[in-house]
Motif scaffolding. Structure first.
Motif, PDB file in Angstrom:
ATOM      1  N   ILE A   5      -8.220  61.647  -1.375  1.00 30.20           N
ATOM      2  CA  ILE A   5      -8.824  61.713  -2.702  1.00 30.20           C
ATOM      3  C   ILE A   5      -9.418  60.333  -2.943  1.00 30.20           C
ATOM      4  O   ILE A   5      -8.777  59.315  -2.693  1.00 30.20           O
ATOM      5  CB  ILE A   5      -7.787  62.020  -3.802  1.00 30.20           C
ATOM      6  CG1 ILE A   5      -7.192  63.413  -3.623  1.00 30.20           C
ATOM      7  CG2 ILE A   5      -8.435  61.892  -5.191  1.00 30.20           C
ATOM      8  CD1 ILE A   5      -6.071  63.734  -4.611  1.00 30.20           C
ATOM      9  N   ARG A   6     -10.646  60.318  -3.436  1.00 30.99           N
ATOM     10  CA  ARG A   6     -11.285  59.048  -3.802  1.00 30.99           C
ATOM     11  C   ARG A   6     -12.109  59.290  -5.048  1.00 30.99           C
ATOM     12  O   ARG A   6     -12.990  60.158  -5.058  1.00 30.99           O
ATOM     13  CB  ARG A   6     -12.180  58.531  -2.684  1.00 30.99           C
ATOM     14  CG  ARG A   6     -12.755  57.144  -2.974  1.00 30.99           C
ATOM     15  CD  ARG A   6     -13.700  56.699  -1.852  1.00 30.99           C
ATOM     16  NE  ARG A   6     -14.129  55.334  -1.995  1.00 30.99           N
ATOM     17  CZ  ARG A   6     -15.081  54.906  -2.835  1.00 30.99           C
ATOM     18  NH1 ARG A   6     -15.703  55.766  -3.626  1.00 30.99           N
ATOM     19  NH2 ARG A   6     -15.406  53.621  -2.880  1.00 30.99           N
ATOM     20  N   GLU A  74      -6.701  44.609  -5.770  1.00 28.32           N
ATOM     21  CA  GLU A  74      -6.124  45.847  -5.243  1.00 28.32           C
ATOM     22  C   GLU A  74      -4.622  45.937  -5.478  1.00 28.32           C
ATOM     23  O   GLU A  74      -3.888  44.968  -5.300  1.00 28.32           O
ATOM     24  CB  GLU A  74      -6.393  45.945  -3.742  1.00 28.32           C
ATOM     25  CG  GLU A  74      -5.889  47.218  -3.126  1.00 28.32           C
ATOM     26  CD  GLU A  74      -6.281  47.380  -1.669  1.00 28.32           C
ATOM     27  OE1 GLU A  74      -6.183  48.500  -1.164  1.00 28.32           O
ATOM     28  OE2 GLU A  74      -6.685  46.379  -1.031  1.00 28.32           O
ATOM     29  N   LEU A  75      -4.199  47.141  -5.868  1.00 29.14           N
ATOM     30  CA  LEU A  75      -2.787  47.499  -5.951  1.00 29.14           C
ATOM     31  C   LEU A  75      -2.634  48.752  -5.103  1.00 29.14           C
ATOM     32  O   LEU A  75      -3.373  49.722  -5.265  1.00 29.14           O
ATOM     33  CB  LEU A  75      -2.371  47.756  -7.397  1.00 29.14           C
ATOM     34  CG  LEU A  75      -0.924  48.157  -7.635  1.00 29.14           C
ATOM     35  CD1 LEU A  75       0.047  47.082  -7.136  1.00 29.14           C
ATOM     36  CD2 LEU A  75      -0.679  48.442  -9.117  1.00 29.14           C
ATOM     37  N   ARG A  76      -1.672  48.721  -4.174  1.00 25.88           N
ATOM     38  CA  ARG A  76      -1.497  49.826  -3.222  1.00 25.88           C
ATOM     39  C   ARG A  76      -0.011  50.052  -2.995  1.00 25.88           C
ATOM     40  O   ARG A  76       0.748  49.107  -2.855  1.00 25.88           O
ATOM     41  CB  ARG A  76      -2.177  49.442  -1.906  1.00 25.88           C
ATOM     42  CG  ARG A  76      -2.132  50.475  -0.817  1.00 25.88           C
ATOM     43  CD  ARG A  76      -2.887  49.971   0.429  1.00 25.88           C
ATOM     44  NE  ARG A  76      -4.306  49.844   0.184  1.00 25.88           N
ATOM     45  CZ  ARG A  76      -5.219  50.791   0.476  1.00 25.88           C
ATOM     46  NH1 ARG A  76      -4.849  51.900   1.065  1.00 25.88           N
ATOM     47  NH2 ARG A  76      -6.490  50.592   0.222  1.00 25.88           N
ATOM     48  N   PHE A  91      -3.920  54.019  -3.963  1.00 25.16           N
ATOM     49  CA  PHE A  91      -4.563  52.722  -4.167  1.00 25.16           C
ATOM     50  C   PHE A  91      -5.410  52.681  -5.425  1.00 25.16           C
ATOM     51  O   PHE A  91      -5.971  53.685  -5.858  1.00 25.16           O
ATOM     52  CB  PHE A  91      -5.414  52.321  -2.955  1.00 25.16           C
ATOM     53  CG  PHE A  91      -6.511  53.305  -2.624  1.00 25.16           C
ATOM     54  CD1 PHE A  91      -7.763  53.196  -3.198  1.00 25.16           C
ATOM     55  CD2 PHE A  91      -6.277  54.336  -1.720  1.00 25.16           C
ATOM     56  CE1 PHE A  91      -8.777  54.103  -2.885  1.00 25.16           C
ATOM     57  CE2 PHE A  91      -7.276  55.247  -1.401  1.00 25.16           C
ATOM     58  CZ  PHE A  91      -8.531  55.126  -1.986  1.00 25.16           C
ATOM     59  N   TYR A  92      -5.434  51.479  -6.008  1.00 24.47           N
ATOM     60  CA  TYR A  92      -6.338  51.117  -7.091  1.00 24.47           C
ATOM     61  C   TYR A  92      -7.091  49.901  -6.582  1.00 24.47           C
ATOM     62  O   TYR A  92      -6.484  48.915  -6.175  1.00 24.47           O
ATOM     63  CB  TYR A  92      -5.599  50.692  -8.355  1.00 24.47           C
ATOM     64  CG  TYR A  92      -4.635  51.685  -8.955  1.00 24.47           C
ATOM     65  CD1 TYR A  92      -5.009  52.996  -9.199  1.00 24.47           C
ATOM     66  CD2 TYR A  92      -3.362  51.285  -9.322  1.00 24.47           C
ATOM     67  CE1 TYR A  92      -4.112  53.888  -9.780  1.00 24.47           C
ATOM     68  CE2 TYR A  92      -2.465  52.157  -9.914  1.00 24.47           C
ATOM     69  CZ  TYR A  92      -2.850  53.459 -10.137  1.00 24.47           C
ATOM     70  OH  TYR A  92      -1.975  54.329 -10.715  1.00 24.47           O
ATOM     71  N   GLY A 107      -7.590  56.210  -5.528  1.00 27.41           N
ATOM     72  CA  GLY A 107      -7.468  57.289  -4.562  1.00 27.41           C
ATOM     73  C   GLY A 107      -6.151  57.293  -3.828  1.00 27.41           C
ATOM     74  O   GLY A 107      -5.229  56.541  -4.143  1.00 27.41           O
ATOM     75  N   GLU A 108      -6.112  58.161  -2.830  1.00 26.85           N
ATOM     76  CA  GLU A 108      -4.906  58.289  -2.022  1.00 26.85           C
ATOM     77  C   GLU A 108      -5.265  58.913  -0.676  1.00 26.85           C
ATOM     78  O   GLU A 108      -6.137  59.772  -0.597  1.00 26.85           O
ATOM     79  CB  GLU A 108      -3.875  59.154  -2.748  1.00 26.85           C
ATOM     80  CG  GLU A 108      -2.507  59.115  -2.122  1.00 26.85           C
ATOM     81  CD  GLU A 108      -1.391  59.432  -3.100  1.00 26.85           C
ATOM     82  OE1 GLU A 108      -0.236  59.442  -2.650  1.00 26.85           O
ATOM     83  OE2 GLU A 108      -1.658  59.658  -4.291  1.00 26.85           O
TER      84      GLU A 108
END
Length: 143
Positions: A5-6, A74-76, A91-92, A107-108
């Protein structure tokens, strides 16, 4: 099997402000209709306790590990089920588009032999939840 997903949205606010909102987990219940609870710290190696409200569906709880927390970028985190049945890397990402504008990418990446089943059960609702959160983040950051 793999599934991704994005989503993305442009936000008229500086990356620093958007990052502050994304990492202030205590405030999530006030503005975030999708990720309704996060306990823990946005720091690599930390375990988070997360609760999401799937649109028109149920709440899910999980305990991912933070992989990356690069301020203003980024935050993941990653959650998984033992035996390789399922892994979700969420992820952001923030991309600067100028002084007061960012592209928020949310997304993921899903993998594992249970992806097909999980996707059938909650895939579309999850993607819809990401879009709802993106709009809520935009609204909160542009105040």
């Amino acid at each position: 099997m793999k599934k991704d997903i994005r989503t993305e949205i442009k936000i008229n606010a500086p990356a620093e402000k958007v990052w502050q909102i994304l990492t202030d987990f205590e405030s999530f219940p006030r503005w975030n209709p999708f990720v309704v609870r996060v306990l823990g710290l946005p720091k690599a190696g930390e375990v988070l306790n997360i609760e999401v409200q799937l649109p028109e569906s149920r709440r899910l709880k999980f305990t991912p590990v933070v992989l990356k927390a690069e301020p203003n970028k980024e935050l993941r985190w990653v959650g998984s089920v033992p035996t390789g049945a399922f892994r979700g890397e969420h992820f952001y990402q923030l991309e600067s588009l100028g002084e007061n504008k960012v592209r928020f990418i949310h997304g993921e990446h899903f993998s594992g032999w249970m992806v097909r089943l999980i996707w059938i059960m909650v895939g579309k609702a999850t993607e819809k939840g990401y879009l709802i959160m993106n709009e809520a983040l935009k609204k909160e950051a542009e105040k």
